[in-house]
Design a protein around this motif. Structure first.
Motif, PDB file in Angstrom:
ATOM      1  N   UNK A 191     -30.562  -0.851  67.460  1.00 39.89           N
ATOM      2  CA  UNK A 191     -32.297  -0.678  67.513  1.00 39.89           C
ATOM      3  C   UNK A 191     -32.438  -0.514  69.028  1.00 39.89           C
ATOM      4  N   UNK A 192     -31.544  -0.354  69.711  1.00 39.39           N
ATOM      5  CA  UNK A 192     -31.818  -0.413  71.223  1.00 39.39           C
ATOM      6  C   UNK A 192     -31.806   1.043  71.896  1.00 39.39           C
ATOM      7  N   UNK A 193     -31.253   1.883  71.104  1.00 36.08           N
ATOM      8  CA  UNK A 193     -31.075   3.319  72.014  1.00 36.08           C
ATOM      9  C   UNK A 193     -31.066   4.698  70.881  1.00 36.08           C
ATOM     10  N   UNK A 194     -32.039   5.465  71.195  1.00 37.75           N
ATOM     11  CA  UNK A 194     -32.309   6.538  70.660  1.00 37.75           C
ATOM     12  C   UNK A 194     -31.576   7.826  71.196  1.00 37.75           C
ATOM     13  N   UNK A 195     -30.694   8.723  70.179  1.00 46.65           N
ATOM     14  CA  UNK A 195     -30.165   9.820  70.517  1.00 46.65           C
ATOM     15  C   UNK A 195     -30.917  11.018  69.975  1.00 46.65           C
ATOM     16  N   UNK A 196     -30.791  12.209  70.750  1.00 52.44           N
ATOM     17  CA  UNK A 196     -31.472  13.331  70.321  1.00 52.44           C
ATOM     18  C   UNK A 196     -30.569  14.444  70.587  1.00 52.44           C
ATOM     19  N   UNK A 197     -30.920  15.452  69.788  1.00 52.26           N
ATOM     20  CA  UNK A 197     -30.180  16.894  69.888  1.00 52.26           C
ATOM     21  C   UNK A 197     -31.240  18.088  69.988  1.00 52.26           C
TER      22      UNK A 197
END
Length: 289
Positions: A191-197
């Motif tokens: 719940x601490x990191x968002x990743x995006x492509x």
């Protein structure tokens, strides 16, 4: 720990735009570019069900024994998972529906569309529109709920941004800027990191608390990054360069790259049993980690 995938099943078809895995049965749900949806049993390697409609996204709703589909005609349809009987249909958006997700505890279907809106539908209130979120300036490609706080939703858009929304307070929390081209996919690491492509071929890492980009894998793929998923300490990414790549969640280093020789990667899903499915130009693969 090394990443190892045990091959289980492959289906050959036209382009697979969406995949989902049932949590209780050995079923993979595939949505084809032509609009056909299929349920395959990946243990017996047999086709269980097939239905033809202009479907772009589909999900199991196990607690209701339903399948939810979202289509280019802006309609959401609900089917019985056993009989494929059409139970309900309603107009959800005025343009293509790119992504749907099912709330884990509330009776909500959440949909995102080319009409630049996100909508929340309550099936216990005859699929009434409960909430609508506006703010993106281009198509919304994918939405994802925080796995540890399902009141938090993140959206990825071709306007080059991600937006964080609070469902409980019905408001936008933040806009994440950094990608140079449209953003296709989003996922959470805990719940601490968002990743995006993105179409800029990169994968970005965002600190959820500070809303800042903390790392960027430039050139993570040689073409548009189309999908991201996380399992254990691994990130799985897919791209139009035909590769599925495995990254370590802590070091962000590449651990393995796979080419299934099935064309571009369009979709991906992982369940709680570490079974994952990937949708390609020419079919779908199911493996277990």
């Amino acid at each position: 720990m090394d990443f190892e995938a045990v091959f289980k099943f492959v289906s050959h078809s036209e382009r697979v735009k969406c995949v989902d895995i049932h949590p209780d049965h050995p079923w993979v749900l595939t949505s084809l570019h032509s609009g056909v949806i299929q349920i395959w049993n990946y243990e017996t390697k047999t086709l269980v069900k097939i239905y033809e409609k202009s479907v772009r996204s589909s999900k199991f709703i196990p607690r209701k024994n339903w399948i939810c589909t979202a289509s280019d005609d802006g309609l959401i349809r609900i089917f019985d998972v056993q009989s494929f009987a059409l139970l309900h249909v309603f107009e959800a958006h005025s343009d293509f529906i790119r992504s749907i997700t099912i709330h884990p505890t509330l009776p909500y279907i959440i949909s995102a569309s080319d009409d630049k809106t996100i909508k929340v539908w309550d099936w216990e209130k005859e699929f009434r529109l409960e909430q609508q979120f506006d703010g993106h300036l281009h198509y919304i490609m994918q939405i994802a709920l925080n796995p540890n706080d399902s009141s938090i939703l993140v959206s990825a858009s071709l306007d080059k941004t991600l937006k964080i929304w609070n469902l409980r307070e019905e408001k936008e929390i933040a806009t994440l800027n950094g990608h140079q081209k449209g953003v296709n996919c989003v996922a959470f690491i805990g719940d601490s990191t968002i990743i995006s492509g993105s179409d800029d071929n990169s994968i970005r890492f965002w600190n959820y608390q500070t809303k800042q980009c903390i790392d960027c894998l430039e050139g993570a793929h040689q073409n548009n990054v189309t999908f991201l998923a996380t399992v254990k300490e691994w990130i799985i990414s897919g791209s139009e360069d035909n590769f599925v790549k495995i990254w370590n969640t802590k070091s962000h280093r590449l651990g393995k790259e796979l080419n299934f020789e099935m064309g571009r990667v369009w979709s991906m899903c992982i369940n709680d049993s570490d079974v994952f499915s990937v949708g390609f130009d020419s079919g779908a693969v199911v493996s277990k980690i």
